[in-house]
Design an enzyme around this catalytic site. Structure first.
Site, PDB file in Angstrom:
ATOM      1  N   HIS A   1       0.841  -1.206   0.000  1.00 14.28           N
ATOM      2  CA  HIS A   1       0.000   0.000   0.000  1.00 14.28           C
ATOM      3  C   HIS A   1       0.870   1.247   0.000  1.00 14.28           C
ATOM      4  CE1 HIS A   1      -2.537  -3.052   2.361  1.00 14.28           C
ATOM      5  NE2 HIS A   1      -2.806  -3.143   1.082  1.00 14.28           N
TER       6      HIS A   1
ATOM      7  N   ASP B   1      -5.990   5.061   1.064  1.00 10.48           N
ATOM      8  CA  ASP B   1      -6.194   3.836   0.276  1.00 10.48           C
ATOM      9  C   ASP B   1      -7.433   3.124   0.807  1.00 10.48           C
ATOM     10  OD1 ASP B   1      -5.366   2.024   2.380  1.00 10.48           O
ATOM     11  OD2 ASP B   1      -3.305   2.619   1.949  1.00 10.48           O
TER      12      ASP B   1
ATOM     13  N   ALA C   1      -5.781 -12.112  -0.614  1.00 14.56           N
ATOM     14  CA  ALA C   1      -6.385 -10.824  -1.007  1.00 14.56           C
ATOM     15  C   ALA C   1      -7.076 -10.941  -2.373  1.00 14.56           C
ATOM     16  CB  ALA C   1      -5.336  -9.710  -0.977  1.00 14.56           C
TER      17      ALA C   1
ATOM     18  N   GLU D   1       4.811  -4.041 -12.146  1.00 12.48           N
ATOM     19  CA  GLU D   1       6.270  -3.986 -12.337  1.00 12.48           C
ATOM     20  C   GLU D   1       6.707  -4.996 -13.405  1.00 12.48           C
ATOM     21  OE1 GLU D   1       6.701  -2.555  -7.713  1.00 12.48           O
ATOM     22  OE2 GLU D   1       7.396  -4.551  -8.243  1.00 12.48           O
TER      23      GLU D   1
ATOM     24  N   TRP E   1      -0.815  -6.554  -6.992  1.00 16.07           N
ATOM     25  CA  TRP E   1      -0.994  -5.654  -8.138  1.00 16.07           C
ATOM     26  C   TRP E   1       0.277  -4.869  -8.456  1.00 16.07           C
ATOM     27  CZ3 TRP E   1      -3.966  -6.171 -11.997  1.00 16.07           C
ATOM     28  CH2 TRP E   1      -4.175  -5.126 -12.900  1.00 16.07           C
TER      29      TRP E   1
HETATM   30  C1  UDX Z   1      -0.755  -6.697  -1.103  1.00 18.10           C
HETATM   31  C2  UDX Z   1      -1.963  -7.333  -1.735  1.00 18.10           C
HETATM   32  O1  UDX Z   1      -2.162  -8.563  -1.260  1.00 18.10           O
HETATM   33  C3  UDX Z   1      -1.882  -7.200  -3.183  1.00 18.10           C
HETATM   34  O2  UDX Z   1      -2.578  -8.143  -3.904  1.00 18.10           O
HETATM   35  C4  UDX Z   1      -2.351  -5.850  -3.370  1.00 18.10           C
HETATM   36  O3  UDX Z   1      -2.512  -5.580  -4.744  1.00 18.10           O
HETATM   37  C5  UDX Z   1      -1.351  -4.931  -2.677  1.00 18.10           C
HETATM   38  O4  UDX Z   1      -1.010  -5.348  -1.344  1.00 18.10           O
HETATM   39  P1  UDX Z   1       1.908  -7.361  -1.570  1.00 18.10           P
HETATM   40  O5  UDX Z   1       2.477  -8.635  -1.126  1.00 18.10           O
HETATM   41  O6  UDX Z   1       2.325  -6.152  -0.873  1.00 18.10           O
HETATM   42  O7  UDX Z   1       0.339  -7.440  -1.638  1.00 18.10           O
HETATM   43  O8  UDX Z   1       2.223  -7.336  -3.135  1.00 18.10           O
HETATM   44  P2  UDX Z   1       2.508  -6.256  -4.228  1.00 18.10           P
HETATM   45  O9  UDX Z   1       1.287  -5.472  -4.527  1.00 18.10           O
HETATM   46  O10 UDX Z   1       3.088  -6.984  -5.347  1.00 18.10           O
HETATM   47  O11 UDX Z   1       3.576  -5.256  -3.594  1.00 18.10           O
HETATM   48  C6  UDX Z   1       4.832  -5.644  -3.146  1.00 18.10           C
HETATM   49  C7  UDX Z   1       5.820  -4.523  -3.374  1.00 18.10           C
HETATM   50  O12 UDX Z   1       6.982  -4.771  -2.616  1.00 18.10           O
HETATM   51  C8  UDX Z   1       6.245  -4.393  -4.835  1.00 18.10           C
HETATM   52  O13 UDX Z   1       6.354  -3.043  -5.171  1.00 18.10           O
HETATM   53  C9  UDX Z   1       7.610  -5.061  -4.866  1.00 18.10           C
HETATM   54  O14 UDX Z   1       8.481  -4.526  -5.825  1.00 18.10           O
HETATM   55  C10 UDX Z   1       8.127  -4.822  -3.471  1.00 18.10           C
HETATM   56  N1  UDX Z   1       8.990  -5.929  -3.057  1.00 18.10           N
HETATM   57  C11 UDX Z   1       8.452  -7.107  -2.641  1.00 18.10           C
HETATM   58  C12 UDX Z   1      10.347  -5.764  -3.132  1.00 18.10           C
HETATM   59  O15 UDX Z   1      10.851  -4.704  -3.533  1.00 18.10           O
HETATM   60  N2  UDX Z   1      11.143  -6.800  -2.741  1.00 18.10           N
HETATM   61  C13 UDX Z   1      10.660  -7.981  -2.285  1.00 18.10           C
HETATM   62  O16 UDX Z   1      11.445  -8.865  -1.960  1.00 18.10           O
HETATM   63  C14 UDX Z   1       9.261  -8.134  -2.228  1.00 18.10           C
END
Ligand code: UDX
Length: 471
Positions: free
Chosen positions: A18, A115, A385, A370, A365
């Protein structure tokens, strides 16, 4: 004398998934429109990754980050409290601190953006008599389902997951009952009523931002504007917003390793900011990767009893010894071809590296965006989620990902299936076709962000409105 620029306050609910898009929205409002930005961050405990991320963002005099004091929620949640409820409680308990922080400011905000978990903070916007907006950090399909849930609630008898037919939401491809968002999996659970309440209150916003773009989901965006519910606030698709490549917030060594690999030869495996898989699944995944004979970077975390978001708030802090979960000799045998990264890796920098050829992802998402923005096809492996819905968008609507079958008897994806999926994405014609389509999506995304593009125009339209009402 020129009147001061609007001052936009953004509130992020806990979790890097978020915080990252909220930060990016703040940065875009600053860079494109020169607004003053304050980003309020709620948390229960700061993680290393969060601190590193925040330290690199402040722009003196223009963009301020205020970390609200960690909320004490110990008496309000139990170990089994659903993650969505915990997040809402943290935000609610942070509201007095948010109010004090705003009162202490010399220039008070003229707009509040939250959010989806921050809707309780609408009361602060009402108190300061400023408009309130919600940034849906996910897809238009997610928003369409969300605004339609109160209607479905009246139409559907029994559990959604027991339906024999897919769920029909105007403007969306039929949604498989199994793919609904987590709070809809059990209508008797408290988190379902919390979600339905959010669905209603969302509509009180002055506008809804979306981290998508017109050309990615044109039919759903049109339906949101026209006919899903009688009154929907203005819809502004302003994405894709993602963290740009910068100094890595952790793990420079991954990039050095990638520098030594062939173009598009490495699969990146990651389950998001805190996702974990079971011990049995970890073993199957390791074996499947080895069978595929492809190179990989794997961000590994200790397993939980089931696939879950259990480590949601602790990402980036631990350095567990995970060797006991891998097949005998796996780490030695794969030393030359695989890199295991504990807990957290510099994802955006990894995905933008030319050696990356595929992404096995939990379909958060942000990760989805990305991957698209780096032209990387995916293996869609959703955990929680709205990720199952995201996986179906990627595989069925956009055709840029493959999705493994879960073995019903065991509740895991088997090693052979993993090997097959990895080969489909990394080798041969199918991989090239997936890559070609994902690159087309990237081009359409870039077009929408450029001056005159749909997302650029959408954000400019709101920005002008704020500037006018500030005069
Ligand atoms: C949660 C929800 O479950 C997801 O579906 C929703 O859309 C947003 O919040 P999350 O696990 O945070 O999920 O996933 P994501 O939305 O992909 O965000 C993760 C972020 O952390 C990405 O920007 C990713 O680049 C970053 N990240 C994650 C890293 O930089 N390094 C890592 O090792 C893991």
């Amino acid at each position: 004398m020129e009147s001061p620029k609007p001052h936009i306050a953004l509130l992020s609910s806990p979790g890097l998934g978020h915080l990252i898009p909220i930060l990016e929205l703040g940065k875009r409002l600053l860079s494109l429109h020169g607004f003053h930005i304050t980003i309020f961050v709620t948390t229960t405990q700061a993680s290393t990754a969060q601190s590193q991320l925040l330290n690199s963002q402040t722009v003196p005099g223009k963009l301020t980050i205020v970390e609200l004091p960690p909320a004490d929620i110990s008496s309000l949640v139990r170990p089994d409290t659903a993650i969505e409820i915990t997040i809402c409680i943290i935000v609610r308990e942070s509201i007095p601190a948010l109010q004090s922080a705003i009162l202490a400011m010399t220039q008070q905000p003229t707009v509040l953006i939250v959010d989806i978990f921050g809707i309780d903070a609408f009361e602060i916007a009402d108190q300061f008599q400023i408009p309130k907006y919600v940034f849906i950090t996910s897809s238009a399909i997610f928003l369409a389902l969300t605004v339609y849930v109160p209607t479905l609630d009246g139409l559907v008898v029994g559990e959604y997951v027991d339906l024999q037919e897919p769920i029909r939401v105007p403007g969306c491809n039929p949604i498989r009952p199994d793919d609904v968002v987590d709070p809809m999996l059990d209508r008797k659970h408290e988190r379902y009523s919390v979600y339905v309440d959010i669905c209603f209150r969302l509509l009180m916003a002055h506008g809804l931002f979306l981290n998508t773009w017109e050309d990615l989901e044109p039919i759903t965006i049109r339906a949101l504007r026209e006919d899903i519910v009688t009154f929907t606030p203005p819809i502004y698709p302003i994405g894709p917003l993602m963290r740009s490549v910068g100094p890595p917030i952790a793990g420079r060594e991954c990039l050095d390793w990638l520098d030594m690999q062939r173009t598009e030869s490495v699969l990146y495996v990651s389950f998001g900011s805190g996702g974990t898989i079971s011990a049995e699944q970890l073993t199957e995944l390791a074996t499947g990767l080895e069978l595929s004979q492809q190179r990989f970077i794997w961000v590994v975390r200790a397993p939980t009893k089931k696939d879950a978001s259990a480590t949601f708030f602790t990402s980036g802090n631990g350095h567990d010894d995970l060797s006991e979960y891998f097949p005998d000799g796996f780490l030695t045998r794969t030393r030359e071809v695989g890199l295991m990264v504990p807990q957290w890796a510099p994802q955006v920098e990894i995905l933008s590296h030319p050696s990356i050829g595929g992404f096995l992802s939990h379909c958060g998402w942000n990760s989805t965006i990305e991957s698209i923005m780096n032209g990387v096809p995916m293996i869609a492996w959703p955990l929680y989620a709205e990720q199952r819905m995201n996986a179906s968008i990627l595989t069925e609507d956009l055709n840029v990902a493959v999705r493994p079958e879960i073995l019903p008897a065991k509740g895991v994806v088997g090693r052979k299936e993993i090997e097959r999926m990895v080969r489909r994405v990394m080798e041969g014609e199918e991989g090239n076709e997936l890559r070609g389509r994902v690159r087309e999506l990237r081009s359409s995304a870039l077009k929408s962000l450029n001056e005159g593009g749909s997302s650029y125009n959408s954000l400019s339209q709101v920005a002008r409105k704020w500037e006018m009402s500030d005069k």
